[in-house]
Enzyme design. Structure first.
Site, PDB file in Angstrom:
ATOM      1  N   TYR A   1      42.246  44.350  39.160  1.00 48.00           N
ATOM      2  CA  TYR A   1      42.951  43.126  38.736  1.00 48.00           C
ATOM      3  C   TYR A   1      43.479  43.303  37.306  1.00 48.00           C
ATOM      4  O   TYR A   1      44.642  43.002  37.023  1.00 48.00           O
ATOM      5  CB  TYR A   1      41.987  41.935  38.816  1.00 48.00           C
ATOM      6  CG  TYR A   1      42.579  40.642  38.300  1.00 48.00           C
ATOM      7  CD1 TYR A   1      43.555  39.964  39.020  1.00 48.00           C
ATOM      8  CD2 TYR A   1      42.162  40.093  37.083  1.00 48.00           C
ATOM      9  CE1 TYR A   1      44.097  38.769  38.553  1.00 48.00           C
ATOM     10  CE2 TYR A   1      42.703  38.897  36.606  1.00 48.00           C
ATOM     11  CZ  TYR A   1      43.668  38.241  37.342  1.00 48.00           C
ATOM     12  OH  TYR A   1      44.210  37.062  36.873  1.00 48.00           O
TER      13      TYR A   1
ATOM     14  N   ILE B   1      47.811  26.985  39.696  1.00 53.76           N
ATOM     15  CA  ILE B   1      48.755  26.910  38.574  1.00 53.76           C
ATOM     16  C   ILE B   1      50.201  26.821  39.078  1.00 53.76           C
ATOM     17  O   ILE B   1      51.017  26.078  38.539  1.00 53.76           O
ATOM     18  CB  ILE B   1      48.567  28.156  37.671  1.00 53.76           C
ATOM     19  CG1 ILE B   1      47.134  28.176  37.108  1.00 53.76           C
ATOM     20  CG2 ILE B   1      49.591  28.182  36.549  1.00 53.76           C
ATOM     21  CD1 ILE B   1      46.728  29.508  36.492  1.00 53.76           C
TER      22      ILE B   1
END
Ligand SMILES: NC(=O)c1ccc[n+]([C@@H]2O[C@H](COP(=O)([O-])OP(=O)(O)OC[C@H]3O[C@@H](n4cnc5c(N)ncnc54)[C@H](OP(=O)(O)O)[C@@H]3O)[C@@H](O)[C@H]2O)c1
Length: 316
Positions: free
Chosen positions: A200, A51
């Site tokens: 995460y 990204i």
């Protein structure tokens, strides 16, 4: 019976044919801003792949001077060259930044502040997911250390430059996974209990809390900040989990490309008039719902103070 068997036989083929349409449906949200960026300066962390690379490419396409802040300079240089050739913009520069080492973050910031007069767009994009338990150079658990504390310190070090360059923006790439996250102040470094997937999620929740607290503190400064969920994107993020790699591979025809995943970051960096939504969370180029914990101002303030403490930043 024969009809059902035939359908089962044909299903993978039909799905394959329909995949581009399904992916398009699942990746609504396109940055339609026509803003051009000559004379503007942008920093994108983790810009050598995924990204971040697509975000940097689009910013360069619009004429900005773009710094690819990468831990692997060689990989970064290859990507910078690729972007220069594709966009015709030679102002794509690579600088070393390892978010798992505060010395590297401070060195990056020092170098950047010495060579640049302005910073208009900071995209805190780099991230790690589902790493086996490990620590950064400073002894922070890897997810909270890289995804949250690394970007917290980087932003802090570049904040005066962002203010001097106002109007300017900070975009923090978070995730829908924040919904499963919790900030366990008694176990921030995962020493008492550790689960790679949850670690995460906690770090992605921290990205949103940081964005909201930063927005409150920057009110009136001309610097605004946004957090984003990029969507489910076919990138290298799943590299640490065999299972996730397999799932990503299986659904790779349907999930977003990195270019589609970059759209919401670009939307938040570029869209005119977005200042009124300072501090909000976005997904598919729209304001998105966040978890109750992500809206908790007390937790956000405390996380800010604890982060300052861990990084040796004076708490104000
Ligand atoms: N992919 C998804 O489905 C998804 C969904 C929700 C949120 N996100 C978020 O989107 C962001 C970008 O992820 P991606 O999908 O593009 O993953 P990616 O392809 O794995 O890219 C991650 C980038 O972060 C860099 N990075 C990792 N550790 C670093 C460190 N210590 N210092 C500096 N850079 C470091 C990587 O560099 P190296 O190449 O050198 O490792 C890489 O450039 C992440 O914040 C992620 O949490 C992704």
């Amino acid at each position: 019976m024969i009809g059902v068997l035939l359908l089962l036989f044909l299903l993978p083929f039909l799905l394959y044919i329909a995949a581009p349409q399904i992916r398009k449906m699942l990746s609504s949200g396109v940055c339609t801003s026509t803003v051009q960026l000559p004379g503007k300066v942008a920093v994108v962390t983790g810009a050598n792949t995924g990204i971040g690379k697509e975000t940097a490419k689009e910013l360069a396409q619009r004429g900005a001077r773009v710094y690819l802040a990468c831990r692997d300079v060689q990989k970064g240089e290859l990507v910078a060259r690729e972007i220069q050739i594709m966009t015709g913009n030679q102002q794509v520069l690579v600088r070393k930044l390892d978010l798992a080492d505060t010395k590297s973050i401070r060195a990056f910031a020092k170098g950047f502040l010495a060579e640049e007069k302005h910073l208009h767009i900071l995209i805190n994009n780099a991230g790690v997911m589902m790493c086996p338990y490990s620590k950064t150079a400073d002894g922070f658990e890897m997810h909270i250390g890289v995804n949250h504390l690394g970007h917290f310190l980087l932003t802090h070090l570049l904040l005066e430059k962002l203010k001097e360059s106002a109007p300017s923006r900070v975009v923090n790439v978070s995730s829908l996974a924040h919904h499963l996250g919790r900030i366990h102040f008694h176990n921030l470094q995962g020493e008492k209990f550790y689960h790679a997937g949850l670690a995460y999620c906690h770090s992605k929740l921290a990205n949103i809390l940081f964005t909201q607290e930063l927005a409150r503190r920057l009110k009136g400064s001309g610097v605004t900040t946004y957090s984003v969920h990029p969507g489910t994107v076919n990138s290298e993020l799943v590299r640490h989990s065999y299972l996730m790699r397999w799932i990503w591979w299986l659904f790779s025809f349907f999930i977003k490309t990195s270019q589609q995943g970059a759209q919401t970051s670009l939307y938040c960096a570029l869209t005119e008039g977005l200042e009124v939504l300072n501090g909000n969370h976005f997904s598919d180029c729209h304001v998105a719902w966040v978890s109750a914990q992500a809206r908790n101002e007390t937790v956000a303030r405390r996380l800010w103070d604890v982060s300052c403490d861990l990084l040796g930043i004076p708490v104000d």
